[in-house]
Enzyme design. Structure first.
Site, PDB file in Angstrom:
ATOM      1  N   CYS A 278       0.794  -1.235   0.000  1.00 37.23           N
ATOM      2  CA  CYS A 278       0.000   0.000   0.000  1.00 37.23           C
ATOM      3  C   CYS A 278       0.827   1.286   0.000  1.00 37.23           C
ATOM      4  CB  CYS A 278      -0.938  -0.010   1.201  1.00 37.23           C
ATOM      5  SG  CYS A 278      -2.081  -1.403   1.162  1.00 37.23           S
TER       6      CYS A 278
HETATM    7  N1  LIG Z   1      -2.480  -5.654   2.185  1.00 32.34           N
HETATM    8  C1  LIG Z   1      -3.013  -4.642   2.855  1.00 32.34           C
HETATM    9  O1  LIG Z   1      -2.626  -4.378   3.988  1.00 32.34           O
HETATM   10  C2  LIG Z   1      -4.092  -3.785   2.250  1.00 32.34           C
HETATM   11  C3  LIG Z   1      -4.824  -2.950   3.105  1.00 32.34           C
HETATM   12  C4  LIG Z   1      -5.827  -2.154   2.572  1.00 32.34           C
HETATM   13  C5  LIG Z   1      -6.058  -2.176   1.189  1.00 32.34           C
HETATM   14  N2  LIG Z   1      -5.311  -2.980   0.381  1.00 32.34           N
HETATM   15  C6  LIG Z   1      -5.613  -2.970  -1.043  1.00 32.34           C
HETATM   16  O2  LIG Z   1      -6.410  -4.107  -1.326  1.00 32.34           O
HETATM   17  C7  LIG Z   1      -6.099  -4.640  -2.604  1.00 32.34           C
HETATM   18  C8  LIG Z   1      -5.668  -6.094  -2.475  1.00 32.34           C
HETATM   19  O3  LIG Z   1      -4.475  -6.139  -1.725  1.00 32.34           O
HETATM   20  P1  LIG Z   1      -3.931  -7.476  -1.059  1.00 32.34           P
HETATM   21  O4  LIG Z   1      -2.847  -7.082  -0.150  1.00 32.34           O
HETATM   22  O5  LIG Z   1      -5.059  -8.287  -0.542  1.00 32.34           O
HETATM   23  O6  LIG Z   1      -3.321  -8.217  -2.336  1.00 32.34           O
HETATM   24  P2  LIG Z   1      -2.894  -9.752  -2.396  1.00 32.34           P
HETATM   25  O7  LIG Z   1      -1.875  -9.829  -3.472  1.00 32.34           O
HETATM   26  O8  LIG Z   1      -2.552 -10.258  -1.041  1.00 32.34           O
HETATM   27  O9  LIG Z   1      -4.223 -10.501  -2.854  1.00 32.34           O
HETATM   28  C9  LIG Z   1      -4.823 -10.285  -4.077  1.00 32.34           C
HETATM   29  C10 LIG Z   1      -5.287 -11.620  -4.633  1.00 32.34           C
HETATM   30  O10 LIG Z   1      -6.031 -11.365  -5.825  1.00 32.34           O
HETATM   31  C11 LIG Z   1      -5.789 -12.436  -6.730  1.00 32.34           C
HETATM   32  N3  LIG Z   1      -6.178 -12.022  -8.072  1.00 32.34           N
HETATM   33  C12 LIG Z   1      -5.537 -11.198  -8.928  1.00 32.34           C
HETATM   34  N4  LIG Z   1      -6.245 -11.044 -10.054  1.00 32.34           N
HETATM   35  C13 LIG Z   1      -7.389 -11.763  -9.914  1.00 32.34           C
HETATM   36  C14 LIG Z   1      -8.523 -12.005 -10.734  1.00 32.34           C
HETATM   37  N5  LIG Z   1      -8.645 -11.440 -11.936  1.00 32.34           N
HETATM   38  N6  LIG Z   1      -9.481 -12.843 -10.280  1.00 32.34           N
HETATM   39  C15 LIG Z   1      -9.369 -13.424  -9.056  1.00 32.34           C
HETATM   40  N7  LIG Z   1      -8.295 -13.235  -8.229  1.00 32.34           N
HETATM   41  C16 LIG Z   1      -7.334 -12.411  -8.651  1.00 32.34           C
HETATM   42  C17 LIG Z   1      -4.310 -12.723  -6.547  1.00 32.34           C
HETATM   43  O11 LIG Z   1      -3.990 -14.023  -6.992  1.00 32.34           O
HETATM   44  C18 LIG Z   1      -4.140 -12.554  -5.031  1.00 32.34           C
HETATM   45  O12 LIG Z   1      -4.249 -13.769  -4.322  1.00 32.34           O
HETATM   46  C19 LIG Z   1      -5.039  -3.721  -3.194  1.00 32.34           C
HETATM   47  O13 LIG Z   1      -5.657  -2.734  -3.953  1.00 32.34           O
HETATM   48  C20 LIG Z   1      -4.421  -3.097  -1.959  1.00 32.34           C
HETATM   49  O14 LIG Z   1      -3.859  -1.839  -2.233  1.00 32.34           O
HETATM   50  C21 LIG Z   1      -4.350  -3.803   0.885  1.00 32.34           C
END
Ligand SMILES: NC(=O)c1ccc[n+]([C@@H]2O[C@H](COP(=O)([O-])OP(=O)(O)OC[C@H]3O[C@@H](n4cnc5c(N)ncnc54)[C@H](O)[C@@H]3O)[C@@H](O)[C@H]2O)c1
Length: 440
Positions: A278
């Site tokens: 993030c």
């Molecule tokens: N990690 C954090 O602390 C956090 C906190 C708040 C917001 N976010 C936001 O949330 C979003 C997700 O972050 P995250 O950390 O969970 O990412 P992550 O990489 O841990 O998880 C995302 C998942 O989505 C899957 N994916 C990708 N494309 C896909 C598709 N077309 N269909 C189905 N699955 C698909 C990936 O394989 C992965 O497992 C981002 O925008 C991030 O900025 C993250």
């Protein structure tokens, strides 16, 4: 009271009764805890993740995410309350679909929304009347209306009447046991008031407080502002650390005393740089979008410069600490404590530790590392395996470098056994000052 169409009223009832099926696209740090929360509340949940190794692992009931213990996930999967698939085609029965896919940066720090586009195309294939879709991925203001809405409106379905679309930013803090999902207020912006009402109702089933805002753009901007706020304030204390060093005082003492002010001040901690999915990325989503509108964001660029310079600053601290002992970095043995971007998690995405280890290796140091949550890393094309904290002999290293303050690293032992310490996290701060411990 929000006026609802027949489809809206039907979905409202299903959400209130928890008979609706919830779909979650992307089962990572954000999506998996969310899917589990809905399943535990009584909803039937269908999750989809395209990672070929993730879906089978989860379908087996095994959790790769620290905040979701396998003991919690496994029974939900076994009882059929949470089904996991590798394609969004499995979401055809979902009434409400939440998209939680990554939003990284491209090579020139421009938003890469290709995961959102792919997920939206997948959801578009199963989209039908009466569905609610919520985007949770952090993104620039306008994404929901400009990228998602046209895809779902294609078949002539009217938003707010036949289908519903909203944005609600995820605000979880992985590893934070105090502020768990249910206790973090959820900001919700809908394309129409009916969209906002239904999305708020969905989250109201698992989250204590929903904060409605006037549009999807405002909801998108809220998240970018929150993380820009953090990034800028971290840059400020990082610069304060550099200034304090020049002036011969402890930045930690300054921050600690300043934090005694009961109003108008909020403490942030300096460190080796920012990491994770993030903080290093989100502010660039905002500056990219405002650049298109003819405005160049200044604080974001400045914060990026200072935070991005911290790994080099830490390398210089190591060089100086060894130099003071008439040693060179070349041929020195250095132990890095922690490679995850923050304490309590095993996430190494954009972790400054990797840059620091690489830079020390490039100067000829032999670097080992310990991270109880990260069994191996790749640095400059080579695999390094983690030593174990209990077994590693601290005294055999020329310098021990604290990069992540995992709770497992006992500071008493560190101070007692290590010959020289550079502590970038103030992990040893409570123990007092020592000649052989240098803090950022
Ligand atoms: N990690 C954090 O602390 C956090 C906190 C708040 C917001 N976010 C936001 O949330 C979003 C997700 O972050 P995250 O950390 O969970 O990412 P992550 O990489 O841990 O998880 C995302 C998942 O989505 C899957 N994916 C990708 N494309 C896909 C598709 N077309 N269909 C189905 N699955 C698909 C990936 O394989 C992965 O497992 C981002 O925008 C991030 O900025 C993250």
């Amino acid at each position: 009271m929000t006026a609802l169409s027949v489809f809206g009223a039907r979905l409202e009832e299903r959400l209130q009764r928890r008979t609706a099926t919830v779909g979650v696209v992307g089962l990572g740090y954000v999506g998996l805890p969310l899917a589990v929360a809905f399943a535990r509340t009584g909803f039937r949940v269908i999750g989809a993740d395209v990672d070929p190794s993730r879906a089978p692992l989860l379908a087996n009931g095994t959790s790769p995410i620290e905040d979701v213990p396998t003991e919690v996930l496994a029974p939900l999967v076994q009882e059929g309350r949470l089904a996991v698939h590798s394609s969004t085609d499995a979401l055809s029965e979902a009434d409400a679909i939440v998209i939680c896919v990554p939003t990284p940066l491209g090579k020139s720090k421009e938003p890469d929304i290709s995961f959102i586009v792919a997920a939206a195309d997948g959801v578009g294939r199963v989209m039908g009347p009466g569905r609610l879709v919520v985007l949770e991925s952090t993104t620039y203001p306008g994404t929901t209306d400009e990228v998602l809405l046209p895809r779902f409106s294609r078949e002539g379905m009217r938003v707010g009447e036949e289908f519903f679309l909203a944005f609600s930013p995820e605000r979880i803090d992985p590893g934070n046991r105090t502020w768990e999902l249910a206790r973090i207020p959820k900001v919700v912006g809908g394309v129409t008031p009916a969209c906002r009402h239904l999305a708020g109702l969905l989250y109201g089933q698992i989250i204590d407080r929903v904060i409605p805002v006037s549009s999807t753009q405002v909801a998108e901007m809220v998240k970018l502002f929150e993380n820009t706020f953090r990034s800028v304030n971290i840059a400020l204390v990082n610069e304060l650390a550099i200034m304090c060093r020049r002036l011969g005082m402890s930045v930690w003492e300054v921050i600690g005393a300043a934090a005694s002010k009961p109003f108008g001040f909020m403490p942030f901690s300096p460190g080796p740089g920012i990491g994770g999915h993030c903080l290093p990325s989100d502010p660039h989503y905002l500056s990219w979008r405002t650049r298109l509108a003819g405005y160049e964001a200044k604080f974001i660029a400045f914060a990026d410069e200072i935070n991005g310079g911290m790994p080099d600053y830490v390398v210089q601290l190591v060089v100086d600490a060894l130099n003071d002992q008439t040693k060179s970095v070349r041929s020195s043995r250095i132990l890095a404590l922690g490679v995850a971007y923050k304490a309590g998690v095993g996430d190494i995405r954009d972790s400054p530790s990797l840059l620091i280890i690489e830079a020390l290796q490039a100067r000829g140091a032999h670097v080992d590392y310990v991270d109880p949550r990260v069994p191996q890393i790749q640095v400059s094309g080579h695999v390094l395996k983690s030593a174990t904290w209990e077994q590693v002999d601290l005294a055999t290293y020329d310098l021990v470098l604290v990069l992540t303050a995992h709770a497992e690293f006992d500071p008493q032992r560190l101070v007692r056994e290590a010959r020289l310490v550079v502590d970038t996290r103030n992990a040893t701060g409570a123990l007092g000052t020592f000649r052989h411990v240098i803090r950022i």
